[in-house]
Design a protein around this motif. Structure first.
Motif, PDB file in Angstrom:
ATOM      1  N   ASN A  93      -3.773  -2.586   9.489  1.00 29.86           N
ATOM      2  CA  ASN A  93      -4.468  -1.474   9.885  1.00 29.86           C
ATOM      3  C   ASN A  93      -4.200  -1.358  11.381  1.00 29.86           C
ATOM      4  OD1 ASN A  93      -5.824   1.031   9.575  1.00 29.86           O
ATOM      5  ND2 ASN A  93      -7.583   0.057   8.681  1.00 29.86           N
ATOM      6  N   ARG A 122     -16.392  -0.501   3.132  1.00 30.47           N
ATOM      7  CA  ARG A 122     -16.423  -0.625   4.879  1.00 30.47           C
ATOM      8  C   ARG A 122     -17.673  -1.407   5.380  1.00 30.47           C
ATOM      9  NH1 ARG A 122     -11.554  -2.366   6.637  1.00 30.47           N
ATOM     10  NH2 ARG A 122      -9.843  -0.783   5.894  1.00 30.47           N
ATOM     11  N   GLY A 182      -2.702   6.261  -5.515  1.00 28.86           N
ATOM     12  CA  GLY A 182      -3.001   7.530  -4.670  1.00 28.86           C
ATOM     13  C   GLY A 182      -3.860   7.123  -3.633  1.00 28.86           C
ATOM     14  N   GLY A 183      -4.437   8.147  -2.881  1.00 26.72           N
ATOM     15  CA  GLY A 183      -5.381   7.896  -1.748  1.00 26.72           C
ATOM     16  C   GLY A 183      -6.778   7.693  -2.099  1.00 26.72           C
ATOM     17  N   ASN A 184      -7.507   7.433  -1.124  1.00 26.72           N
ATOM     18  CA  ASN A 184      -9.016   7.333  -1.470  1.00 26.72           C
ATOM     19  C   ASN A 184      -9.695   8.873  -1.431  1.00 26.72           C
ATOM     20  OD1 ASN A 184      -8.498   4.751   0.931  1.00 26.72           O
ATOM     21  ND2 ASN A 184      -9.202   4.302  -1.452  1.00 26.72           N
ATOM     22  N   TYR A 194      -9.175   3.059  -7.201  1.00 27.51           N
ATOM     23  CA  TYR A 194      -9.435   1.706  -6.508  1.00 27.51           C
ATOM     24  C   TYR A 194     -11.056   1.357  -6.704  1.00 27.51           C
ATOM     25  CZ  TYR A 194      -5.167   3.406  -4.680  1.00 27.51           C
ATOM     26  OH  TYR A 194      -3.676   3.949  -4.491  1.00 27.51           O
ATOM     27  N   PRO A 230      -9.222   4.097  10.963  1.00 30.98           N
ATOM     28  CA  PRO A 230      -9.354   2.700  10.280  1.00 30.98           C
ATOM     29  C   PRO A 230      -9.510   3.269   8.779  1.00 30.98           C
ATOM     30  CG  PRO A 230     -10.406   2.637  12.235  1.00 30.98           C
ATOM     31  CD  PRO A 230     -10.190   4.032  12.252  1.00 30.98           C
ATOM     32  N   LEU A 241      -6.555  -2.069  -4.250  1.00 33.51           N
ATOM     33  CA  LEU A 241      -5.145  -2.295  -4.535  1.00 33.51           C
ATOM     34  C   LEU A 241      -4.595  -3.493  -4.358  1.00 33.51           C
ATOM     35  CD1 LEU A 241      -2.303   0.469  -3.149  1.00 33.51           C
ATOM     36  CD2 LEU A 241      -2.051  -2.034  -2.584  1.00 33.51           C
ATOM     37  N   PRO A 242      -5.329  -4.311  -3.289  1.00 35.80           N
ATOM     38  CA  PRO A 242      -4.793  -5.668  -2.929  1.00 35.80           C
ATOM     39  C   PRO A 242      -4.936  -6.753  -4.140  1.00 35.80           C
ATOM     40  CG  PRO A 242      -5.981  -4.888  -1.206  1.00 35.80           C
ATOM     41  CD  PRO A 242      -6.205  -3.971  -2.267  1.00 35.80           C
ATOM     42  N   ASP A 288     -13.342  -3.926   0.911  1.00 33.87           N
ATOM     43  CA  ASP A 288     -12.564  -4.028   1.968  1.00 33.87           C
ATOM     44  C   ASP A 288     -11.326  -4.699   1.579  1.00 33.87           C
ATOM     45  OD1 ASP A 288     -14.607  -6.208   4.203  1.00 33.87           O
ATOM     46  OD2 ASP A 288     -13.297  -6.634   2.266  1.00 33.87           O
ATOM     47  N   HIS A 289     -10.385  -5.371   2.236  1.00 38.61           N
ATOM     48  CA  HIS A 289      -9.330  -5.878   1.784  1.00 38.61           C
ATOM     49  C   HIS A 289      -9.901  -7.367   1.229  1.00 38.61           C
ATOM     50  CE1 HIS A 289      -5.165  -7.053   1.926  1.00 38.61           C
ATOM     51  NE2 HIS A 289      -5.571  -8.389   2.581  1.00 38.61           N
ATOM     52  N   ILE A 329      -0.320   6.735   2.885  1.00 39.14           N
ATOM     53  CA  ILE A 329      -0.831   5.294   2.268  1.00 39.14           C
ATOM     54  C   ILE A 329      -1.710   5.483   1.190  1.00 39.14           C
ATOM     55  CG2 ILE A 329      -2.878   5.471   3.996  1.00 39.14           C
ATOM     56  CD1 ILE A 329      -2.296   2.422   4.498  1.00 39.14           C
ATOM     57  N   ASN A 330      -1.400   4.496   0.356  1.00 37.27           N
ATOM     58  CA  ASN A 330      -2.560   4.248  -0.754  1.00 37.27           C
ATOM     59  C   ASN A 330      -3.675   3.316  -0.554  1.00 37.27           C
ATOM     60  OD1 ASN A 330      -0.963   5.195  -3.455  1.00 37.27           O
ATOM     61  ND2 ASN A 330       0.530   4.459  -2.015  1.00 37.27           N
ATOM     62  N   ASP A 331      -4.873   3.554  -0.754  1.00 40.26           N
ATOM     63  CA  ASP A 331      -6.127   3.052  -0.579  1.00 40.26           C
ATOM     64  C   ASP A 331      -6.111   2.302   0.682  1.00 40.26           C
ATOM     65  OD1 ASP A 331      -7.236  -0.002  -2.607  1.00 40.26           O
ATOM     66  OD2 ASP A 331      -8.342   1.789  -1.433  1.00 40.26           O
ATOM     67  N   LEU A 332      -6.258   3.181   1.719  1.00 43.88           N
ATOM     68  CA  LEU A 332      -6.500   2.913   3.181  1.00 43.88           C
ATOM     69  C   LEU A 332      -7.780   1.814   3.309  1.00 43.88           C
ATOM     70  CD1 LEU A 332      -5.940   2.782   6.099  1.00 43.88           C
ATOM     71  CD2 LEU A 332      -6.912   5.085   6.095  1.00 43.88           C
ATOM     72  N   ASP A 333      -8.933   2.318   2.588  1.00 42.92           N
ATOM     73  CA  ASP A 333      -9.979   1.470   2.570  1.00 42.92           C
ATOM     74  C   ASP A 333      -9.920   0.146   2.129  1.00 42.92           C
ATOM     75  OD1 ASP A 333     -12.067   4.622   1.756  1.00 42.92           O
ATOM     76  OD2 ASP A 333     -11.433   3.669   3.796  1.00 42.92           O
ATOM     77  N   HIS A 334      -8.868  -0.176   1.731  1.00 35.82           N
ATOM     78  CA  HIS A 334      -9.178  -1.677   1.317  1.00 35.82           C
ATOM     79  C   HIS A 334      -7.715  -2.426   1.975  1.00 35.82           C
ATOM     80  CE1 HIS A 334     -11.553  -0.370  -2.394  1.00 35.82           C
ATOM     81  NE2 HIS A 334     -11.920  -1.441  -1.843  1.00 35.82           N
ATOM     82  N   LEU A 335      -7.221  -1.779   3.003  1.00 35.60           N
ATOM     83  CA  LEU A 335      -5.918  -2.030   3.750  1.00 35.60           C
ATOM     84  C   LEU A 335      -6.611  -3.429   4.719  1.00 35.60           C
ATOM     85  CD1 LEU A 335      -3.135  -1.519   4.494  1.00 35.60           C
ATOM     86  CD2 LEU A 335      -3.775  -0.237   6.191  1.00 35.60           C
ATOM     87  N   ALA A 336      -5.460  -4.443   4.673  1.00 40.53           N
ATOM     88  CA  ALA A 336      -5.769  -5.435   5.735  1.00 40.53           C
ATOM     89  C   ALA A 336      -5.881  -5.079   6.981  1.00 40.53           C
ATOM     90  CB  ALA A 336      -4.680  -6.435   5.392  1.00 40.53           C
ATOM     91  N   ALA A 396     -10.309   6.071   5.302  1.00 38.49           N
ATOM     92  CA  ALA A 396     -10.005   7.186   4.803  1.00 38.49           C
ATOM     93  C   ALA A 396     -10.778   8.513   5.251  1.00 38.49           C
ATOM     94  CB  ALA A 396      -9.816   7.249   3.245  1.00 38.49           C
ATOM     95  N   ALA A 397     -12.065   8.083   5.660  1.00 36.50           N
ATOM     96  CA  ALA A 397     -12.942   9.259   5.709  1.00 36.50           C
ATOM     97  C   ALA A 397     -12.862   9.572   7.400  1.00 36.50           C
ATOM     98  CB  ALA A 397     -14.451   8.688   5.577  1.00 36.50           C
ATOM     99  N   HIS A 399       0.790  -1.208   0.010  1.00 39.01           N
ATOM    100  CA  HIS A 399       0.130   0.003   0.122  1.00 39.01           C
ATOM    101  C   HIS A 399       0.903   1.064   0.188  1.00 39.01           C
ATOM    102  CE1 HIS A 399      -4.509  -1.209   0.435  1.00 39.01           C
ATOM    103  NE2 HIS A 399      -3.700  -2.427   0.912  1.00 39.01           N
TER     104      HIS A 399
END
Lengths: 504, 252
Positions: A137, B97, B130-132, B115, A237, B122-123, B152-153, A126-133, A239-240, A103
């Motif tokens: 996180n 989420r 970039g960011g969300n 994404y 946890p 990204l996974p 989500d992941h 970080i990139n794409d926090l909303d799909h982070l494991a 991005a918002a 990420h």
């Protein structure tokens, strides 16, 4: 200048490296917790990333244990250098699982977030926090928990003693002596943190369930939000940020934890021992409250003038929450970060910047100048004005109440407070100049710089995955120096200078 | 015996060079474990109605002329909230989420970043883009039922198109789209996470190394614990090892 520098002994450097290695060993062991979570959640590649990070940390730490044994007492200067070096090294190993999560655009980005975590800053690239494991996180937030409590202190209070432990304690920006010795003080700080962890996570979990979060995800989010709130870190946890939950209950619980995090641990000691009167008598409480009320009034006036919120509810819930987030150094956001420059006018963001710059109480988890230094400086000015106005042979004694007793405002205390205050202002300015050099407006550059150096985490959008590398380095330096309040960094630099320019 | 005496400049510089080299090797080595994967074919993202970076916000008069819902992005809504305030907008993005049900309505966070509408989470492709970015959407309770997968992941969430009124203070001061209609335009799907065998091998090997080094570093303590007495006589007959790391904390 060169003639007073004495080159350190080899044993000094070995001692510093040995204790730094012990911090890394402890960190490596802690990394196994998110590794386990990764296995439970089916995030096997991320779990392997944590194992690799833990193995690296333990290997380095145990190599130091094996190859750098030294019989020498840890002294104050050693402790300071250990703290400064340990934070740099801890961010390196903490970045390993982040980088391996994919990420981050590069290892420097991962290092940025790791330093932001340990420094309880909360800025993120970080990139794409909303799909982070979930495991990664949780690690991000766990770094804030460790950093907020003092990762070096807890790791090494098991191993060190004497004046060195005092150096470790002071190096992580703590001055108050809650209990008779530093080791017991460190243990008390952790007991308070764990007590709040249980109560805070439980309360947040209930609030999140009420907000509609699923049970398991709600528990994970509650734990993460607790760590960020109590340690005034600001990672979230999603991005918002805290705005994701759209819940007054979640924000209310978080606000209580943020305030708790901004109180000094000495005050927590009094509160736990049923002495609530200490809360109001303490000079920092009064000044923090006065500062918050004054800056919030300015912010509200600015928001009303700018027409940002069409109703009182919006001003109270959003405006005051952001002021609380800024003043406690937390950095949670319930409005989009760009709103600060796009929709808040000029006055309100200025009040936010001032709140970030001041920070919370000394001896708490917050960053910034700290309200005690402001109080000391202003009281010193008042004392000196009185000296001038009164007859020449008048003795003027200025007192303040802190940590359970009246104290005299000494010249040494004033000098120390003013020096640190000036160093913080210089650090804020340095970062702002760097932002200006990259074409950002002064408002944006000052906002972001103050947020980094005061370890807040609110952002107007400068810090993100596309942040220029030199600015990344500037903000990393700001977070490191700001969190350690300069002295440990200067001690570390002093060792380097002594090696390069000192006499044998 | 631990060598004493002042550090030499040459020694310090050599040590620093070794550390720098080790850091470089570690970073390069870790980089080899971070490999981009295959990207999902991107969805066609809605075109931004305003392309001029110097004038990011459209002229309100131009929007007044639009009878249907105005196509927007989250970036436009944040940067130009006052221009779009109170207007009917059409917004497309990924639900991420959780769906937060609140009685007769539900809140969702809908992202319209790459994404969501581009190559996917990204996974799935491990490429940093970039960011969300996204916007809060309030859905009528029955419309929230159409959402079956949140991002989500483990999954790329449902892509929904919502039409509703943008209120820049719609959620007690925070911006939100108060949706009247919502439909899923692309159903979500799970993201597979195959275990990387190279990473597993590196993890295993590094763990063995770490445990071995720890064992060597603490061999005295390990031997004491195993045999119940201190074995401090070396093969040469000397007691202990001068300068060995003490087993008790220093300075006490």
């Amino acid at each position: 200048m060169n003639s007073v520098l004495i080159r350190p002994d080899r044993r000094d450097l070995r001692l510093i490296a040995l204790y730094t290695g012990r911090v890394l060993t402890g960190l490596g062991v802690v990394m196994l917790l998110p590794a386990g979570l990764g296995v439970v959640r089916g995030e096997y590649n991320d779990a392997l990333g944590f194992v690799i990070g833990a193995a690296l940390a333990v290997t380095v730490g145990q190599l130091a244990e094996w190859r750098l044994p030294v019989r020498r007492t840890l002294e104050w200067s050693h402790g300071m250098a250990v703290v400064a070096l340990s934070w740099l090294a801890a961010a390196f190993v903490g970045a390993v699982p982040l980088y391996l999560s994919s990420h981050y655009g590069g290892f420097l980005d991962a290092y940025f977030d790791a330093m932001s975590g340990f420094a309880t800053a909360g800025l993120a690239v970080i990139n794409d926090l909303d799909h982070l494991a979930d495991s990664v996180n949780v690690w991000r937030h766990l770094m804030q928990f460790l950093g907020g409590q003092g990762l070096v202190l807890v790791a090494l209070s098991m191993f060190a003693g004497g004046t060195g432990l005092v150096g470790l304690y002071s190096g992580e920006a703590r001055e108050e002596r809650i209990l008779p010795n530093v080791r017991r003080t460190a243990q008390f700080i952790w007991r308070v943190a764990l007590l709040y962890a249980v109560a805070g996570t439980s309360a947040l979990w209930l609030a999140m369930l009420w907000a509609g979060m699923p049970v398991v995800d709600g528990l994970l989010h509650a734990f993460m939000v607790f760590m960020a709130a109590f340690d005034t870190g600001g990672f979230a946890p999603t991005a918002a940020s805290l705005g994701f939950y759209r819940s007054a209950a979640v924000e209310a619980v978080a606000a209580v934890l943020m305030i708790a995090g901004a109180l000094s641990f000495a005050l927590h000691y009094h509160l736990l021992h049923r002495r609530p009167g200490e809360l109001w008598r303490n000079v920092q409480t009064r000044w923090l409250l006065a500062s918050f009320v004054m800056l919030s009034a300015i912010a509200v006036a600015g928001l009303v003038t700018a027409g940002t919120f069409g109703e009182t509810g919006g001003i109270v819930r959003r405006g005051l929450f952001q002021m609380l987030s800024a003043h406690t150094g937390t950095g949670f956001s319930t409005v989009p970060g760009r709103s600060f420059v796009a929709d808040w006018g000029v006055v309100a963001p200025a009040a936010v910047v001032a709140a970030m710059a001041l920070g919370g109480m000394a001896g708490s988890t917050t960053g910034g100048i700290k309200i005690l230094r402001i109080a000391v400086t202003v009281k010193a000015v008042v004392r000196d004005v009185r000296r001038v106005m009164l007859p020449e042979n008048t003795v003027v004694v200025q007192r303040y109440y802190s940590d359970g007793r009246q104290r005299v405002l000494s010249d040494d205390l004033v000098r120390t407070a003013v020096v640190i205050l000036l160093l913080y202002l210089a650090l804020y300015l340095l970062g702002a100049l760097a932002g200006l050099a990259y074409g950002y407006s002064f408002e944006e550059a000052a906002f972001e710089s103050t947020s980094a150096a005061a370890a807040v985490g609110l952002s107007v959008g400068i810090v993100g995955p596309d942040l220029a590398t030199p600015l990344k380095l500037v903000y990393i330096l700001q977070m490191w120096m700001g969190r350690l309040e300069f002295v440990a960094v200067f001690a570390f630099v002093g060792y380097i200078a002594a090696i390069l320019r000192g006499r044998p | 015996m631990t060598r004493s005496g002042p550090v030499t400049r040459l020694g310090a510089l050599a040590g620093a060079a070794v550390i720098a080299a080790a850091i470089a090797v570690i970073v390069v080595g870790l980089g080899s474990l971070v490999r981009p994967g295959d990207a999902r074919p991107p969805l066609e993202a809605p075109a931004a109605p305003v392309d001029d970076p110097d004038e990011p916000c459209p002229d309100p008069a131009d929007l007044d002329a639009v009878e249907a819902a105005v196509l927007v992005t989250s970036e436009l809504l944040v940067e130009c909230s006052r221009v779009y305030d109170g207007r009917v907008v059409s917004y497309t993005g990924e639900v991420v989420r959780a769906v937060l049900r609140r009685g007769e309505h539900a809140w969702v966070q809908v992202n319209d970043d790459p994404y969501a509408l581009g190559p996917g989470p990204l996974p799935g492709h491990r490429t940093a883009l970039g960011g969300n970015s996204g916007m809060a959407v309030r859905l009528p309770g029955d419309r929230a039922d159409v959402i079956s997968t949140v991002g989500d992941h483990r999954a790329h969430g449902d892509i929904i198109e919502v039409v509703g009124t943008f209120d820049r203070t719609g959620d007690v001061g925070a911006p939100a789209i108060l949706a009247e209609r919502a439909e899923v335009v692309d159903a979500g799907e799970p993201i597979t996470h195959d275990i990387d065998p190279v990473r597993a091998a590196v993890a295993a090997a590094s763990s063995v190394v770490a445990l071995a080094v720890a064992a060597v570093a603490h061999r005295d303590r390990l031997m004491t614990g195993r045999r119940g007495r201190s074995l401090r006589i070396s093969p040469t007959g000397r007691r202990g090892r001068p300068g060995a790391a003490p087993s008790r904390p220093q300075g006490r």
